[in-house]
Design an enzyme around this catalytic site. Structure first.
Site: not given
Length: 293
Positions: A46, A109, A135, A140, A164, A206
């Protein structure tokens, strides 16, 4: 996956003022990480504004990082989408020989159920020729990967080697650490709670802030892994204000302002992102210049 314990950085994609990819700046940024103690590099996450890059630009970024790194640090490639079939196709067709693992975000989404998330990553794991790091970033994706789903995936697929974890929830992170197998990596995706996660049994981070201040942040993580708590927290509190600042007006606008101050790249971001305002830019410049003295 011992090579992915410690500090990884989510590389930015630097742009020139005309918004084209700045290859020279990307080379400088990669060398800056190598020279200052970072353990591995994450490409096209990202923070790399991958959503705004064309296919050709993504290939250029990958080629530049691979060639500049020249085998010095392990590389992880971001491969994720809200379309499972697209992820599977990329994993089956892309040359991943330069990469130690892929980092794959939970579908965004669509807002899948936990079973949908499981089935998505089942398909990813079965398609991937290299290890997979999950992840979880519900801020998000609009859906959270429950610890039970993560642990189920880790149990069922040997090439799912870590997560992550970026929910910003230390309790959820501790549940993952408590329930995981010995070798499964729980990696912080939230710079501010990286040290508490490491001290609780996590494998590292990360990071975004670490690519601006790689020596200090990677030293903090190393000290945490060595259980040198007081020394690690001393560094944490040196960096804490900068962590708040770089995310205050969006990522990677904040970290790119740091890079501009360091002379590594322009601060250009692509729409719909915009630069930080002058007030924040000034505070970031002041912090960066003081820490660099």
């Amino acid at each position: 996956m011992q090579s992915l314990i410690g500090t990884g950085v989510a590389l930015v994609t630097p742009f020139k003022k005309d918004f084209s990819v700045d290859v020279d700046a990307l080379q400088r940024i990669v060398r800056f990480q190598i020279d200052n103690g970072i353990d591995y590099l994450v490409v096209l996450g990202t923070t790399g504004e991958s959503a705004t890059l064309s296919k050709a630009e993504k290939e250029l970024v990958i080629q530049t990082v691979v060639e500049t790194n020249n085998g010095q640090l392990p590389l992880v490639l971001g491969v994720g989408s809200f379309n499972t079939a697209d992820v599977v196709e990329e994993l089956k067709t892309r040359d991943l020989s330069a990469f130690a693992a892929v980092l794959s975000v939970s579908p965004y989404y669509n807002k899948p159920t936990q079973e949908g998330i499981y089935q998505h990553f089942k398909a990813v794991a079965e398609a991937s020729p290299v290890p997979v790091i999950l992840y979880n970033v519900p801020g998000r994706t609009a859906s959270n990967m429950a610890p039970s789903t993560v642990l189920r995936l880790a149990k069922d697929f040997k090439n799912i080697v870590g997560i992550k974890e970026a929910a910003g929830d230390i309790v959820q992170a501790m549940k993952l650490i408590q329930g995981k197998s010995k070798d499964f990596l729980v990696i912080s995706g939230d710079d501010m709670i990286t040290l508490p996660m490491v001290l609780a049994g996590g494998s590292g981070v990360i990071s975004v802030i670490a690519e601006g201040f790689p020596r200090q942040f990677s030293d903090m993580v190393r000290l945490g892994l060595q259980r040198k708590v007081d020394e690690a927290y001393a560094l944490h509190y040196v960096l804490a204000d900068s962590i708040d600042m770089i995310f205050e007006q969006g990522n990677p606008a904040g970290i790119k302002e740091v890079f501009k101050t360091l002379g590594l790249s322009e601060n250009t971001v692509r729409l719909p992102l915009v630069n930080v305002d002058e007030n924040l830019a000034g505070r970031l410049r002041d912090f960066t210049n003081k820490l660099s003295v």
